[in-house]
Design a protein around this motif. Structure first.
Motif, PDB file in Angstrom:
ATOM      1  N   GLU A  72      -2.421   7.602 -14.489  1.00  0.00           N
ATOM      2  CA  GLU A  72      -3.712   8.268 -14.650  1.00  0.00           C
ATOM      3  C   GLU A  72      -3.560   9.746 -14.330  1.00  0.00           C
ATOM      4  OE1 GLU A  72      -8.278   7.984 -12.863  1.00  0.00           O
ATOM      5  OE2 GLU A  72      -6.867   6.320 -12.570  1.00  0.00           O
TER       6      GLU A  72
ATOM      7  N   THR B 138      -8.391   7.788 -18.579  1.00  0.00           N
ATOM      8  CA  THR B 138      -9.238   6.593 -18.635  1.00  0.00           C
ATOM      9  C   THR B 138      -8.465   5.353 -18.185  1.00  0.00           C
ATOM     10  OG1 THR B 138     -10.420   7.572 -20.495  1.00  0.00           O
ATOM     11  CG2 THR B 138     -10.757   5.223 -20.114  1.00  0.00           C
TER      12      THR B 138
ATOM     13  N   TYR C 176     -14.789   6.294 -23.140  1.00  0.00           N
ATOM     14  CA  TYR C 176     -13.671   5.585 -23.756  1.00  0.00           C
ATOM     15  C   TYR C 176     -13.279   4.294 -23.059  1.00  0.00           C
ATOM     16  CZ  TYR C 176     -12.819   8.731 -27.527  1.00  0.00           C
ATOM     17  OH  TYR C 176     -12.960   9.416 -28.702  1.00  0.00           O
ATOM     18  N   GLY C 177     -13.722   4.079 -21.831  1.00  0.00           N
ATOM     19  CA  GLY C 177     -13.433   2.812 -21.172  1.00  0.00           C
ATOM     20  C   GLY C 177     -13.897   1.610 -21.981  1.00  0.00           C
TER      21      GLY C 177
END
Length: 248
Positions: free
Chosen positions: A87, A64, A3-4
């Motif tokens: 995070e 992410t 997903y980054g």
């Protein structure tokens, strides 16, 4: 890792930024100006940003970093000073017991390796009398159709774990000690090309996915309802909403 690279695509995805389930989830959460809210697996922050004008404080948590950077930028652009992003893992939420008045989670549980543990974590950080407002894609109760939809999703996105029928989601919340107060379902017509491009699906796999859709039969085909007209390809996903309260 998955997903980054897709963070910016999710920032502008209309399904995520303006989908019908977003407004409905905010409505069902019934957030008050004195409430603190946790948005689990916040991604680009759309749910956290939508609820921020209603709450005292909102925290979005995601695994992410690139997603969190996008969410923080969107909060700054909208001058929302009461939203913070951190995070963290949904299965080990970085929060003390009974911290939040509301916990929200939108279209994310199907990525968690241990979804029941994630639901237990939502219950843990919720204050007595607090409420979870949750939505995720769902599958039919039919085992073969459910397996097909999950295989279809995993081919497009290897980080996909599993989608459940609505009643199995309800059972997870009850087993976590929460009382389910409301459920409903929503249909979501997807643009096939937008859906594949958001995950950078290569052309050969894109073609394979469309063949899967068009050759599906029975319950599976009725559920996904693929259509092709004037060069536009669509299919339908279905969302299940669960609202649950912690005894207090």
């Amino acid at each position: 890792a998955q997903y980054g690279p897709a963070a910016e695509a999710y920032a502008v995805s209309q399904v995520h930024a303006r989908g019908a389930s977003l407004a409905r989830l905010v409505e069902l959460a019934e957030v008050s100006p004195d409430h603190t809210v946790l948005d689990v697996a916040t991604a680009a922050g759309h749910t956290a940003l939508a609820v921020a004008p209603l709450a005292r404080r909102v925290v979005g948590v995601d695994l992410t970093p690139a997603m969190l950077a996008v969410a923080s930028r969107l909060a700054r652009e909208r001058n929302l000073a009461n939203v913070g992003f951190i995070e963290g893992d949904a299965e080990r939420l970085p929060a003390d017991d009974e911290t939040f008045d509301r916990v929200m989670c939108r279209i994310a549980l199907h990525h968690f390796p241990d979804p029941a543990q994630a639901v237990r974590e939502m219950a843990r950080v919720l204050k007595p009398g607090g409420r979870v407002a949750f939505v995720d894609n769902i599958v039919p109760p039919d085992p073969a159709a459910a397996a097909f939809v999950n295989r279809f999703e995993t081919l497009r996105d290897p980080s996909h774990h599993w989608l459940f029928p609505l009643m199995e989601l309800v059972a997870m919340f009850r087993e976590a000690g929460l009382g389910v107060t409301h459920t409903e379902t929503l249909d979501k017509v997807m643009d096939f090309y937008d859906w594949t491009e958001r995950m950078s699906v290569p052309p050969s796999l894109e073609a394979e996915l469309w063949v899967m859709l068009m050759t599906a039969t029975g319950v599976t085909r009725d559920f996904l309802a693929p259509t092709e007209q004037d060069g536009r390809r669509t299919f339908t996903l279905h969302e299940g909403i669960v609202v649950a309260a912690k005894p207090g």
